[in-house]
Enzyme design. Structure first.
Site, mmCIF file in Angstrom:
data_model
loop_
_atom_site.group_PDB
_atom_site.id
_atom_site.type_symbol
_atom_site.label_atom_id
_atom_site.label_comp_id
_atom_site.label_asym_id
_atom_site.label_seq_id
_atom_site.Cartn_x
_atom_site.Cartn_y
_atom_site.Cartn_z
ATOM 1 N N ARG A 104 0.923 -1.262 -0.020
ATOM 2 C CA ARG A 104 0.000 -0.052 0.109
ATOM 3 C C ARG A 104 0.844 1.437 0.002
ATOM 4 O O ARG A 104 1.650 1.245 1.025
ATOM 5 C CB ARG A 104 -0.915 -0.080 1.286
ATOM 6 N N HIS A 131 -7.279 0.933 -6.486
ATOM 7 C CA HIS A 131 -7.425 -0.074 -5.340
ATOM 8 C C HIS A 131 -8.368 -1.377 -5.836
ATOM 9 O O HIS A 131 -9.427 -1.740 -5.470
ATOM 10 C CB HIS A 131 -8.545 0.512 -4.333
ATOM 11 N N GLN A 134 -10.095 -3.935 -3.474
ATOM 12 C CA GLN A 134 -11.535 -3.536 -3.039
ATOM 13 C C GLN A 134 -12.452 -3.848 -4.031
ATOM 14 O O GLN A 134 -13.699 -4.100 -3.724
ATOM 15 C CB GLN A 134 -11.466 -2.035 -2.654
ATOM 16 N N ASP A 219 -17.145 7.255 -1.520
ATOM 17 C CA ASP A 219 -16.066 7.058 -0.982
ATOM 18 C C ASP A 219 -15.803 8.496 -0.150
ATOM 19 O O ASP A 219 -16.391 9.281 -0.418
ATOM 20 C CB ASP A 219 -14.536 6.520 -1.929
ATOM 21 N N CYS A 259 -16.394 1.425 0.407
ATOM 22 C CA CYS A 259 -15.234 0.584 0.812
ATOM 23 C C CYS A 259 -14.961 0.791 2.248
ATOM 24 O O CYS A 259 -14.127 -0.056 2.696
ATOM 25 C CB CYS A 259 -13.887 0.930 -0.161
ATOM 26 N N ARG A 287 -13.409 -8.725 1.490
ATOM 27 C CA ARG A 287 -12.043 -8.506 1.379
ATOM 28 C C ARG A 287 -11.091 -9.964 1.644
ATOM 29 O O ARG A 287 -10.101 -10.526 0.944
ATOM 30 C CB ARG A 287 -11.400 -7.442 1.894
HETATM 31 N N1 NVA Z 1 -9.960 6.505 -1.529
HETATM 32 C C1 NVA Z 1 -9.567 6.068 -0.217
HETATM 33 C C2 NVA Z 1 -9.810 4.601 0.143
HETATM 34 C C3 NVA Z 1 -9.528 4.357 1.348
HETATM 35 C C4 NVA Z 1 -9.581 2.723 1.691
HETATM 36 C C5 NVA Z 1 -8.105 6.404 -0.014
HETATM 37 O O1 NVA Z 1 -7.287 6.325 -0.851
HETATM 38 O O2 NVA Z 1 -7.570 7.105 1.143
HETATM 39 N N1 CP Z 2 -11.079 -0.197 2.359
HETATM 40 C C1 CP Z 2 -9.867 -0.476 2.616
HETATM 41 O O1 CP Z 2 -9.103 -0.551 2.058
HETATM 42 O O2 CP Z 2 -9.752 -0.200 4.149
HETATM 43 P P1 CP Z 2 -8.394 0.113 5.009
HETATM 44 O O3 CP Z 2 -7.948 1.296 4.561
HETATM 45 O O4 CP Z 2 -8.883 -0.146 6.514
HETATM 46 O O5 CP Z 2 -7.460 -1.210 4.593
#
Ligand code: NVA
Ligand code: CP
Length: 304
Positions: A104, A131, A134, A219, A259, A287
């Site tokens: 990540r 992502h 997800q 989101d 998500c 997930r």
């Molecule tokens: N769009 C959000 C998703 C978090 C799971 C982010 O990138 O922070």
């Molecule tokens: N939806 C998702 O990826 O959640 P986290 O940021 O908690 O991993």
């Protein structure tokens, strides 16, 4: 089995997704029955987090243990990654010691560079651009509740972000349409999504985007890495809160997805996310199941 990475939704074919959805259903059934499914004994997953996580960390870590393997957890702060060791060197070293890597991070180019120098499969656990894990879980969740997503309409209300880009990629690959409504200045970037415009339609009014949709999804207004824009975004996104009226504009059996993490009263009203059309807890749980199917597939292919 040749080396296969999962860096974007487009890294797998529609046929591979069909297999993964079936396999995830089987793995989920076994999990619910407390039946062991351990094809990855002695395999190790390294998880590298440069941004915070709850779901991604728990689902990958629990998932790998349930498959019989083990996990190494690294963050920028507690590894040499935070002290400017080149990504290429980190990739060479880490991938000599483990069987699979989940990352990540910020720019997609970072995960691409890591994958180029990795001897083992690399999975995208979220980047600024995409992502895919997800959306894999979201589509599996849709199929569980409503059957095939082919030909259906998904309404995306909010930021043209990593989730939106990945929904567009999935729409093009799996044959559905996304109605996208974002505030001005926060539109999806078609070049980043890398899709043709006929898999999505743009609406200025979020209510119109929701009209007739089979699924309404949103989101956070401010994704990780964009915190400095938070105040400006709060103003710009004020009319992009999914509420009961938007859900009424959608089909009567429309689902709501997010998500997570969610901010009730910002991108979604509590009565929607906590209401009867919301499947956000299934989405989060799934997930685990889809990523177990994914990890098994990347390492072993399709076991008979
Ligand atoms: N769009 C959000 C998703 C978090 C799971 C982010 O990138 O922070
Ligand atoms: N939806 C998702 O990826 O959640 P986290 O940021 O908690 O991993």
């Amino acid at each position: 089995m040749s080396l296969k990475h999962y860096l974007q939704f487009t890294d797998l074919t529609a046929a591979e997704y069909a297999y993964l959805f079936e396999r995830a259903a089987l793995i989920k059934k076994k999990f619910k029955a407390y039946e062991k499914h351990q094809p990855l004994v002695d395999r190790t997953l390294a998880m590298i987090f440069e941004k915070a996580s709850t779901r991604t960390r728990v689902s990958f870590e629990a998932g790998m243990y349930q498959l019989g393997g083990s996990v190494v957890h690294l963050t920028t702060g507690d590894s040499q990654l935070g002290r400017a060791e080149p990504i290429e060197d980190s990739a060479r070293v880490i991938s000599r010691m483990v069987d699979l890597v989940m990352i990540r991070t910020y720019e997609q180019t970072k995960i691409e560079r890591f994958a180029e120098y990795s001897r083992v499969p690399v999975i995208n656990g979220l980047t600024n651009e995409y992502h895919p894990c997800q959306i894999l879980a979201d589509i599996f969740t849709f199929i569980e509740h409503r059957g095939s997503i082919k030909g259906k309409t998904v309404a995306w209300v909010g930021d043209g972000n990593n989730m939106a880009n990945t929904w567009l990629q999935a729409a093009e690959l799996l044959g559905f349409t996304v109605h996208v409504s974002t505030p001005g200045g926060y539109e999806v970037n078609q070049a980043v999504a890398g899709v043709q415009s006929d898999c999505y339609k743009v609406f200025q009014d979020p209510m119109q985007a929701c009209t007739g949709a089979d699924l309404v999804t949103t989101d956070v207004w401010t994704s990780m890495g964009y915190e400095a824009e938070n105040e400006a975004r709060k103003k710009a996104f004020a009319d992009w809160c999914v509420d009961a009226d938007m859900m009424r504009a959608a089909k009567s059996d429309a689902l709501f997805m997010h998500c997570l993490p969610a901010h009730r009263g910002e991108e979604v009203e509590a009565e929607v996310i906590d209401g009867p059309q919301s499947v956000v807890w299934d989405e989060a749980e799934n997930r685990l199941h889809v990523q177990k199917a994914l990890m098994e597939y990347l390492l072993l292919g399709t076991p008979q």
